[in-house]
Design an enzyme around this catalytic site. Structure first.
Site: not given
Length: 447
Positions: A50, A178, A294, A309, A313
Site C-alpha cells: 500500500d 511538458e 492550468h 490514494d 496504489d
C-alpha cells in the site's frame, strides 16, 4: 498536462491539414512486441505494498512550498522547477537510486529531465514509469502534475523500502517542459540510441491522478498494461473508462511514436463529467473534472484524496506486476496491429487498413477485441466495419448526425467465432458527410 493537443472542433473553414496530429507509430505484426507483462503470472507475483497517502501528500506539500517560495509556480526555466527537481533527486539518491540529470534547452531556457535507475533486473528488459514535474506559469501545478510526480516518487521509494528484486530493470523519470509541448520527454526519446529503445519493454505515464471531481480513466494502448490497470480496479469494484481526453497530450506520446508499449492512468482535466460518470464515480455532473486546470487555484486544496490514494496504489500494483516475468503475452493471447496512417476522404469512398494474422489455430474468438484509433473532427460522419478474411463485414459503428465529438478511439467486441483466425483482416472506414476529414491512426486485433 500539455495544453497544445486539444482535439479540433467542427469548422467548415478548417483546413484538412489541421486535423493531422503526430501519428502514433506502434510496433506491428509480432504479438510479443506489443506485450509488456504477463497477466497469468500475477498470481505468483509478490503483492505490491500500500502506498501511504500521507507520504504522497507530504511530497505535494513540499512542491507547493517550493512554488510559493519561487513566484508561485514550478514552470520550465523558472527557479521553482529546478528546486522541484532537486527535491525529488535528493529523495531518490538517499534511497539508493542511480540518478542523472539530462539537460535540454527550450525557449532559450535550460530544462531538466531526472532519470532514476533501481539497481538490478534484466538490463535488456526495462520497465519505465514517469510523470512531468513542471507546472504552467500561472500556478503551482499540484494536480497537474504534482499528483503524478509525487505518486511515482513514492512508488519508487516503496521499491527501495521493499528492496524489490524484479526480473526487469526499473527506471523512473520526471520530465521537464511538458507544458510547452512534451519537450523533455521528446528530448529523452529522440536522444535514446535505438539499441536502448529496444530494451524498453514498456513506459507507464501518470499525468493528473488526483483531480478533485475525479474520474478513473485507463490509457487504451498496450493491451497488457491496460489489462493490468483494469483488473486492479475491477478488484476494487471500481469501473473504468478508456482515456481519450488526453491522448497524445502527455509524455507517453514520444514513446508510443517509436513503437514502445505505453499505458497509464488519468483522473480528468477540463472536460465535463457526465451524469452517467457521476453516478458511477461520485462527484458533480456538469462540472469539469478539474476546475483549476492550468489555473492559480491548482494548489494543495485541489486534490481528491481518494482518487490520489487509489491511483497511487494502482501505480505500485502495475510496477510490481509488470516488472515480473518474461514479458510475454498472456497464454493464448495474440495482438496484431497496424499503425500506418490511412487518410479518410471527406464524404468519399471507403478506405481500408489491413492486418495479416498468422500463427493462430482454429477460429477467431467469440469476443474478438478490435481496438481502433481514428482521428476525425466529426465522428458522427464516420462508418466503421471490420472485414474478415472471407469478406464478411461486421458493423462496428454507424454514422450519427447528432454525434459531434471528435475521434473514434475505443475497443469493440465482435463475435467472430465463425471466422478462421488466420488471414487478412481489414478495418473499413468511410466518411459519409461533408465538411470534415480525418485518418485511421492505428488499429489492433486482440485474440
Amino acid at each position: 498536462m500539455s495544453p497544445n493537443r486539444f482535439a479540433l472542433r467542427r469548422s467548415p473553414a478548417l483546413p484538412a491539414a489541421a486535423v493531422l496530429s503526430l501519428a502514433a507509430l506502434l510496433v506491428t505484426a509480432a504479438p510479443a512486441a506489443q506485450a509488456t507483462g504477463t497477466a497469468t503470472g500475477a498470481a505468483v507475483v509478490a503483492a505490491a505494498p500500500d502506498i501511504p497517502l500521507a507520504n504522497v501528500k507530504a511530497h505535494l506539500t513540499q512542491l507547493q512550498s517550493i512554488a510559493t517560495a519561487n513566484g508561485g509556480n514550478r514552470a520550465h526555466g523558472r527557479p521553482g522547477y529546478k528546486a522541484s527537481i532537486d527535491y525529488v533527486k535528493a529523495k531518490l539518491d538517499a534511497a539508493g537510486y542511480t540518478t542523472s540529470l539530462q539537460q535540454f534547452t527550450s525557449g532559450g531556457a535550460t530544462g531538466y529531465n531526472l532519470i532514476a535507475d533501481w539497481p538490478g533486473g534484466d538490463a535488456n528488459k526495462v520497465l519505465m514509469a514517469g510523470a512531468h514535474l513542471d507546472s504552467v506559469s500561472s500556478g503551482a501545478g499540484i494536480n497537474d502534475n504534482g499528483s503524478g510526480s509525487a505518486a511515482v516518487l513514492e512508488t519508487a521509494l516503496a521499491v527501495s523500502r521493499a528492496q524489490l528484486a524484479p526480473d526487469k530493470h526499473l527506471r523512473f523519470a520526471w520530465w521537464g517542459a511538458e507544458e510547452l509541448g512534451l519537450v523533455g520527454s521528446r528530448y529523452y526519446v529522440n536522444n535514446l540510441p535505438s539499441t536502448e529503445r529496444s530494451k524498453l519493454s514498456g513506459y507507464l505515464n501518470f499525468d493528473m491522478i488526483g483531480s478533485p471531481n475525479a474520474g478513473y480513466f485507463v490509457y487504451d494502448d498496450d493491451p497488457v498494461i491496460e489489462k493490468t490497470f483494469k483488473d486492479y480496479y475491477a478488484g476494487l469494484s471500481i469501473p473504468t473508462e478508456i482515456e481519450t481526453e488526453g491522448d497524445g497530450r502527455s509524455d507517453h506520446a514520444p514513446f508510443k511514436n517509436v513503437g514502445i508499449p505505453v499505458g497509464g492512468l488519468f483522473s480528468g482535466a477540463d472536460y465535463t463529467k457526465t451524469a452517467a460518470q457521476a453516478q458511477k464515480w461520485g462527484g458533480t455532473a456538469g462540472q469539469s473534472f478539474d476546475r483549476c486546470y492550468h489555473s492559480s487555484c491548482d494548489n494543495t486544496s485541489n486534490i481528491n484524496d481518494t482518487a490520489l490514494d487509489r491511483n497511487s496504489d494502482a501505480i505500485a500494483h502495475a510496477i510490481w506486476t509488470l516488472s515480473a516475468g518474461t514479458g510475454e503475452p498472456p497464454t493464448g493471447e495474440g495482438v496484431f496491429s497496424n499503425a500506418a496512417d490511412v487518410a479518410v476522404p471527406d464524404n468519399g469512398a471507403a478506405v481500408t487498413s489491413s492486418i495479416a494474422v498468422t500463427g493462430r489455430t482454429g477460429n477467431a474468438p467469440a469476443a474478438l477485441q478490435v481496438g481502433v484509433d481514428i482521428k476525425h473532427t466529426w465522428r458522427g460522419d464516420v462508418v466503421v466495419d471490420l472485414v474478415a478474411p472471407d469478406g464478411t463485414a461486421y458493423r462496428l459503428k454507424n454514422s450519427s448526425s447528432g454525434d459531434s465529438a471528435d475521434n473514434v478511439i475505443t475497443t469493440y467486441t465482435v463475435d467472430a467465432s465463425s471466422e478462421t483466425a488466420n488471414g487478412t483482416w481489414k478495418l473499413r472506414v468511410q466518411d459519409v458527410a461533408s465538411q470534415d476529414t480525418g485518418y485511421i491512426d492505428s488499429w489492433k486485433l486482440t485474440f
